[in-house]
Design a protein around this motif. Structure first.
Motif, PDB file in Angstrom:
ATOM      1  N   ARG A 170       0.703  -1.239  -0.038  1.00  0.00           N
ATOM      2  CA  ARG A 170       0.022   0.044   0.108  1.00  0.00           C
ATOM      3  C   ARG A 170       0.912   1.244   0.138  1.00  0.00           C
ATOM      4  O   ARG A 170       2.170   1.203   0.633  1.00  0.00           O
ATOM      5  CB  ARG A 170      -0.946  -0.098   1.164  1.00  0.00           C
ATOM      6  N   ASP A 218      -5.878  -1.204  -6.807  1.00  0.00           N
ATOM      7  CA  ASP A 218      -6.624  -0.442  -6.129  1.00  0.00           C
ATOM      8  C   ASP A 218      -6.594   0.897  -5.935  1.00  0.00           C
ATOM      9  O   ASP A 218      -5.168   0.981  -5.467  1.00  0.00           O
ATOM     10  CB  ASP A 218      -7.417  -1.194  -4.931  1.00  0.00           C
ATOM     11  N   ALA A 219      -7.265   1.986  -6.218  1.00  0.00           N
ATOM     12  CA  ALA A 219      -7.043   3.227  -6.245  1.00  0.00           C
ATOM     13  C   ALA A 219      -7.899   4.280  -5.521  1.00  0.00           C
ATOM     14  O   ALA A 219      -9.277   3.920  -5.805  1.00  0.00           O
ATOM     15  CB  ALA A 219      -6.627   3.999  -7.434  1.00  0.00           C
ATOM     16  N   LYS A 220      -7.485   5.110  -4.682  1.00  0.00           N
ATOM     17  CA  LYS A 220      -8.433   6.097  -4.260  1.00  0.00           C
ATOM     18  C   LYS A 220      -7.887   7.490  -4.528  1.00  0.00           C
ATOM     19  O   LYS A 220      -6.605   7.755  -4.300  1.00  0.00           O
ATOM     20  CB  LYS A 220      -8.640   6.041  -2.585  1.00  0.00           C
ATOM     21  N   GLN A 245     -12.249  12.922  -1.053  1.00  0.00           N
ATOM     22  CA  GLN A 245     -12.185  11.922  -1.660  1.00  0.00           C
ATOM     23  C   GLN A 245     -13.015  12.070  -3.067  1.00  0.00           C
ATOM     24  O   GLN A 245     -14.259  12.234  -3.016  1.00  0.00           O
ATOM     25  CB  GLN A 245     -12.628  10.499  -1.147  1.00  0.00           C
ATOM     26  N   THR A 271     -12.843   6.114  -6.745  1.00  0.00           N
ATOM     27  CA  THR A 271     -11.970   4.839  -6.370  1.00  0.00           C
ATOM     28  C   THR A 271     -12.029   4.058  -7.610  1.00  0.00           C
ATOM     29  O   THR A 271     -12.868   4.412  -8.451  1.00  0.00           O
ATOM     30  CB  THR A 271     -12.750   4.054  -5.381  1.00  0.00           C
ATOM     31  N   HIS A 272     -10.933   3.165  -7.844  1.00  0.00           N
ATOM     32  CA  HIS A 272     -11.063   2.539  -8.980  1.00  0.00           C
ATOM     33  C   HIS A 272     -10.272   1.262  -8.598  1.00  0.00           C
ATOM     34  O   HIS A 272      -9.435   1.226  -7.846  1.00  0.00           O
ATOM     35  CB  HIS A 272     -10.257   3.226  -9.973  1.00  0.00           C
ATOM     36  N   ARG A 273     -10.863   0.174  -9.175  1.00  0.00           N
ATOM     37  CA  ARG A 273     -10.241  -1.251  -9.175  1.00  0.00           C
ATOM     38  C   ARG A 273      -9.803  -1.573 -10.435  1.00  0.00           C
ATOM     39  O   ARG A 273     -10.822  -1.690 -11.290  1.00  0.00           O
ATOM     40  CB  ARG A 273     -11.149  -2.361  -8.365  1.00  0.00           C
ATOM     41  N   TRP A 285      -3.945   6.951  -3.233  1.00  0.00           N
ATOM     42  CA  TRP A 285      -3.842   5.961  -2.259  1.00  0.00           C
ATOM     43  C   TRP A 285      -3.959   4.563  -3.272  1.00  0.00           C
ATOM     44  O   TRP A 285      -4.595   4.520  -4.221  1.00  0.00           O
ATOM     45  CB  TRP A 285      -4.714   5.717  -1.122  1.00  0.00           C
TER      46      TRP A 285
END
Length: 853
Positions: free
Chosen positions: A137, A168-170, A177, A180-182, A207
């Protein structure tokens, strides 16, 4: 947008200096609008600035590419990253960011400087990132300033674009925020307008979490730690360009472009945000001249006429310019520029009646390399755009017309260069781990597959989708077939290759779906040679893999390949000789493509045309080009000259017959056998038979009884003492290094088989130990297949259409030969061995079984 077109053409002139590739490169849209001033770099103060990690330092890769030294804080992939949807204002956010390891549950470090520096967009494990280690992370942080000329908030919105973040991203802007993305191989866009504060510097924090092979996520060849084999160092975090642009509140989000040669038109779908009630206007141009116009609604298919189209081919990769405008009445709301090629991929029957791949209605053999897209300095990310282009240029230099992008998805500019240079792209879906994808990850895998297709549906160069490779991640053959059907429904304009290497490794077997039958074969270099069927063309999906060590140009200082060679001359000769087999496979079997492993070395794999650092060409590229162009010219559907077999000896006794009733005499010919290792005679199916111990005993007939270049049949009664994971050979004939054929028990499949090395006609069920079976194996050169019969009934068949060499070794009862060594000894009893110089018919085999002989 005339200014934008002028800028693009100026950029093209600067970018069009290519190596001599023997193909015309059109002066089409080169999307490189001038960016805004660089975004502000992070500024540090106080104690944090004094820390050792607050200055970016390039790492030292084990080996460096010609572009490693060119990479620095001010030129980290500065090119416009989205060639198919171009606007004239943008700002690149690549460069030095703050970085820190992230802890589980840690609060967002808004307003806090981070202790290390990373060069975006190079993955953190890479030398170019400056971090050069893995973290599960991580935090990224920087500031940026929006140019006042963009008028954000006054009818303009600010879009932030991420090419790819693994996995995985934020995303946070000014502590808020925003996304978000996966998914590690697809991009995502964020409207950050409402998170902006004032007009000064804005804080951007990302992140990312990447557990790589510890989960069921699609990873391709990535592993947290390289295994010094066929898997490589992973790439975590931001690994494609990050950038921003101003857009209108109503704006075009993407273009779906599909050429239609039947109607001489381009099918265009322009999707837009807040596009309801607006009109799309499309204008196609050829060298500045308008060739077609059309209008329609957003989100619907529009037909742009392209009369007398100049077709795109690998030898003439002509591209049209496209301008798409969003209108509210007569008012221009948004305008983007793009390009397209007019081409069509499908299948057609050759002169030999076999189904083959066709481009623009004409059969065209796809001569390809396997291209894995890894770099010793940037890992998943090429160091520069010139480096990214280099591998594709070398394909053209070496006479290839295709490239298989192997279980990786590249940045858009890679496909742009494939479009412009003229290469047919087979696009793999990145595999999950090699075992079945866990049930709770399967929906994610399919979602990422369909997103890959959606994002790449408009590239001219892509002609095929490949959902699975060698069964990696495959969990069910029926599901694989369904997935292939789903992809075909999503994109009916391209071929679907349901499972590359369906004959190999972890494959669940042929689902019968898709447009392609794809085998892999590395034994003796291959190629694989499956025959097409009534609805599917066939290809060699992987072969070759010859290797050469080049001192000071190896990632680990050592490595391996499927077969090593001592020098460049030998490697080149092996390649040329092997590629001549491709011509034979195309003419005799009907394959439509051959994919050689591989364009460059990768880590411990030393089987590239080029070293991993792209510093040394390992073969004579002129000879490589000559044989590749010869293949493309000759593998056009013209049938080869397959000799017709002689009628052979009539009757069911055969040319040699071994009753094994207390002796190894040949009751039909003059090739009496010699017992090796001291096997003994026991009561058997018909009188006595020969009991073999599974480790050292066999019968050598002393001669090559069967003409393996023609038709033949081998038959025997056998009783296995065990039926486990070990191979056992009943009858074979020694070749130079590998048996010419095997009538066998296949331990890998735990079924009986009639086989060539790597090709098996398999029985339907696992045999029982201690039970007698009658086995017959037939080689039919006219039909180009192997057939297996069990107890007089057809049990299995497989394509085996390549002409076979003349015999070189003795016919053997009770063992095989592989890689020059005796192998696969029979553990059981054999009786009544017949050898025939022809292909027995179904009726004759049934009669032989019924006779008990």
């Amino acid at each position: 947008m005339n200014l934008a077109r002028t800028r693009r053409r100026q950029a093209l002139a600067a970018a069009a200096t290519l190596l001599a590739v023997g193909a015309a490169v059109p002066a089409s849209a080169a999307p490189a609008p001038t960016p805004a001033a660089p975004a502000a770099a992070p500024k540090l103060t106080g104690a944090v600035a004094a820390q050792a990690g607050t200055t970016w330092h390039k790492g030292i890769p084990p080996i460096a590419t010609p572009w490693t030294d060119a990479v620095g804080p001010d030129n980290a992939l500065p090119e416009y990253p989205r060639p198919q949807l171009v606007r004239d204002r943008w700002q690149n956010l690549n460069g030095v960011w703050e970085f820190a390891k992230a802890e589980v549950g840690q609060a967002v470090p808004a307003g806090q400087s981070l202790g290390e520096r990373v060069l975006v967009p190079y993955p953190i494990e890479s030398a170019l990132s400056g971090i050069q280690r893995h973290e599960d992370r991580m935090w990224y942080r920087r500031t940026f300033t929006v140019p006042s000329s963009w008028k954000i908030g006054s009818g303009q919105r600010l879009q932030l674009h991420f090419g790819a973040v693994d996995y995985d991203a934020k995303v946070f802007v000014n502590g808020k925020q925003v996304a978000t993305h996966r998914g590690g191989y697809d991009g995502f866009d964020v409207d950050v307008t409402d998170a902006l504060t004032g007009t000064g510097p804005q804080e951007l924090i990302v992140w990312a979490e990447d557990l790589t092979d510890a989960t069921g996520q699609p990873i391709g060849k990535q592993r947290r730690q390289s295994d010094r084999g066929i898997f490589y160092q992973g790439s975590s975090g931001i690994w494609r360009t990050v950038w921003m642009e101003p857009v209108a509140a109503s704006s075009i989000t993407d273009l779906g472009l599909t050429p239609d040669l039947r109607t001489s038109s381009l099918k265009l779908t322009a999707n837009a945000v807040k596009g309801e009630g607006l009109t799309v206007r499309a204008v196609a141009r050829s060298r500045g001249k308008v060739v077609g116009r059309a209008t329609g609604a957003t989100g619907t298919e529009i037909r742009v006429p392209v009369l007398k189209p100049h077709l795109w081919t690998p030898d003439d990769p002509f591209l049209y310019d496209l301008e798409v405008t969003l209108l509210a009445g007569n008012r221009v709301v948004d305008t983007v520029e793009s390009y397209f090629g007019m081409r069509e991929i499908g299948t057609a029957k050759g002169a030999d009646g076999k189904l083959r791949i066709a481009l623009n209605g004409k059969i065209l053999f796809n001569m390809s390399t396997l291209d894995q897209g890894f770099w010793p300095d940037g890992l998943n990310t090429a160091p520069t755009d010139a480096g990214l282009k280099f591998d594709l240029q070398q394909h053209k230099v070496m006479g290839f017309n295709a490239v298989r992008k192997h279980i990786k998805v590249e940045p858009d500019r890679w496909y742009y260069w494939a479009d412009k240079l003229g290469l047919l792209v087979w696009q793999d879906m990145p595999a999950a781990n090699t075992g079945p994808i866990p049930a709770d990850w399967r929906a994610q895998y399919e979602a990422e597959l369909h997103e890959m297709v959606r994002e790449h549906r408009s590239w001219t160069s892509i002609i095929a989708w490949v959902p699975f490779n060698e069964g990696w991640g495959e969990w069910d053959r029926t599901a694989t077939g369904r997935i292939a059907d789903d992809v075909k429904r999503q994109d009916p304009s391209r071929l679907v290759n349901a499972h590359s290497g369906v004959n190999c490794c972890n494959s669940k077997g042929d689902s019968g779906r898709g447009d392609i039958i794809d085998w892999h074969e590395y034994n003796n270099g291959g190629p694989a040679a499956p025959s097409p069927d009534a609805t599917r063309a066939s290809i060699d999906g992987e072969h070759g893999g010859y290797g050469l060590k080049v001192s000071n140009h190896m990632w680990f200082g050592d490595g391996q390949a499927y077969e090593m060679t001592p020098d460049s001359a030998t490697l080149t000769r092996k390649y040329v000789d092997n590629q001549r087999k491709v011509i034979t496979a195309a003419q005799s079997c009907g394959i439509s493509a051959a994919i050689y492993t591989q364009i460059t070395d990768v880590e411990a794999e030393l089987n590239g045309f080029w070293t991993y650092d792209r510093q040394v060409a390992k073969m004579d590229l002129k000879q490589v080009r000559a044989i590749n162009r010869e293949i493309i010219a000759k593998a056009d559907g013209t049938p080869g000259n397959t000799p017709q077999p002689a009628p052979g000896t009539p009757g069911l006794t055969g040319v040699s017959f071994y009753p094994l009733d207390g002796t190894a005499e040949d009751a039909a010919g003059d090739h009496d056998g010699t017992l090796v290792g001291g096997p003994g005679y026991v009561d058997a199916k018909n009188g006595k038979g020969l009991d073999l111990n599974g480790s050292s005993q066999f019968v050598d007939t002393g001669a090559p009884i069967l003409n393996t270049a023609s038709d033949y049949t081998a038959s025997a009664w056998v009783k296995l003492d065990k039926a486990d994971g070990a191979f056992q050979t009943i009858v074979s004939q020694d070749g130079a290094t590998v048996s010419d054929f095997f009538l066998q028990y296949s331990g890998a499949d735990q079924r009986f088989a009639m086989s060539f090395a790597g090709v098996r006609a398999l029985g339907p069920v696992k045999p029982e130990a201690g039970r007698w079976y009658h086995l017959t194996g037939v080689r039919d050169s006219v039909k180009g297949e192997l057939r297996l019969y069990v107890d007089g009934e057809p049990a299995g068949r497989t394509s085996a259409c390549l002409p076979q060499p003349a015999p070189t070794g003795n016919t053997i009862i009770g063992r095989g030969k592989y890689n020059g060594n005796p192998v696969d000894y029979l553990d059981g009893t054999v009786d009544q061995v017949h050898l025939y110089d022809r292909a027995l018919s179904d009726t004759e085999i049934k009669q032989l079984y019924a006779s008990g002989n």
